[in-house]
Scaffold this active site. Sequence first.
Site, PDB file in Angstrom:
ATOM      1  N   GLY A  95       0.763  -1.288   0.007  1.00  0.00           N
ATOM      2  CA  GLY A  95       0.043   0.019  -0.015  1.00  0.00           C
ATOM      3  C   GLY A  95       0.771   1.207  -0.107  1.00  0.00           C
ATOM      4  N   ASP A 142       2.838   3.879  -9.588  1.00  0.00           N
ATOM      5  CA  ASP A 142       3.791   3.877  -8.377  1.00  0.00           C
ATOM      6  C   ASP A 142       5.175   4.373  -8.676  1.00  0.00           C
ATOM      7  OD1 ASP A 142       1.369   2.756  -7.203  1.00  0.00           O
ATOM      8  OD2 ASP A 142       2.324   0.699  -6.397  1.00  0.00           O
TER       9      ASP A 142
HETATM   10  C1  MEV Z   1      -1.217  -0.253  -6.617  1.00  0.00           C
HETATM   11  O1  MEV Z   1      -0.294   0.550  -5.792  1.00  0.00           O
HETATM   12  C2  MEV Z   1      -1.991   0.372  -7.570  1.00  0.00           C
HETATM   13  C3  MEV Z   1      -2.880  -0.578  -8.477  1.00  0.00           C
HETATM   14  O2  MEV Z   1      -3.703   0.477  -9.056  1.00  0.00           O
HETATM   15  C4  MEV Z   1      -2.029  -1.147  -9.486  1.00  0.00           C
HETATM   16  C5  MEV Z   1      -1.254  -0.349 -10.606  1.00  0.00           C
HETATM   17  O3  MEV Z   1      -1.806   0.514 -10.840  1.00  0.00           O
HETATM   18  O4  MEV Z   1      -0.326  -1.155 -11.226  1.00  0.00           O
HETATM   19  C6  MEV Z   1      -3.777  -1.571  -7.609  1.00  0.00           C
END
Ligand code: MEV
Length: 310
Positions: A95, A142
């Site tokens: 997260g 990310d």
């Molecule tokens: C993960 O931090 C975010 C997601 O949307 C996956 C991604 O964007 O690659 C769940």
Amino acid sequence: MGKGSGYGKTILFGEHFVVYGLPAIASALGSTTTAEVKRADINGYELIDNRPETAGYKEQKKEEYEKLIENVIKFMEVKEGIRITLGGNLVAASGVGASAACAAALARAINNEFRLDWNDDKINEAAFEGEKGPHGTPSGIDNTAAVFGGLLLFKKNLGGNQNTIKKMKLRKPVEIVLGNSGKTSSTKEVVGDVRRLEEEQPKKINAVFEEYGALVEEAKKALKDYDLKKVGTLMNKNHELLQKITVSSSELDEMVETARNAGALGAKLTGTGRGGLMIALTPGKNLQEKVAEAIEAQGYTVFRSKIGGS
Ligand code: MEV
């Protein structure tokens, strides 16, 4: 010795929806992962991982991180053996963009050690390659937050061309609380489950996507106007949409509810979901403390941080 770092991140709006080409908004956290890279007389690489972690995270993610490191090394064409030491104050947990922060830090440290002179865009490409290890098909949000920092709007180009990355400005940074469910989740698995859901129930899920598309436009405006009450309300709605695509969990829902009851302007899960973290918008030190303590009283650990810093 080459050195580098990468920011942790929190997603304010649009995790999962971003995979389908919808805009998302993320903010870097003040915490970073650092990497040191030293040439060594060994085959391949050796890893010393000194990052603080949520119990079990490193063990559970071992294979994914092996792929992450191999991908970055391959992309950056490192031919010599290297010893990598990871550290920093970002807690390795689901997260917070821990893998992306690690990929960005590693790419920067390799760049530094081998004097490659790569700019941030190239470093971001390397970090994206790294992210394919843990994520499979990451959207790129990310690693972009990990490399560039700040508050940004990210929109994936589904055709494979350049993604849209826009720096956003907040009038002033805002306090947040991140509540940690203590559970590690697999982004690859959860993203795959949403994909299956979308294939099985396209009408229902596309209606959720549409609702989110309208919501994020309002969120952009609310952030620009520094209308934090509205931002909070929209975060609450975003959480409901994430529940509809089945990526929340009882722990995340409990922390979200607790934060709202303690006065947070809004709260939602952040990142992959099914574990990992939630975020509560808590402007001002007093409110931040009140919400943090309320979540802690439920037995969870929290991080006190800010969004919208440089
Ligand atoms: C993960 O931090 C975010 C997601 O949307 C996956 C991604 O964007 O690659 C769940």
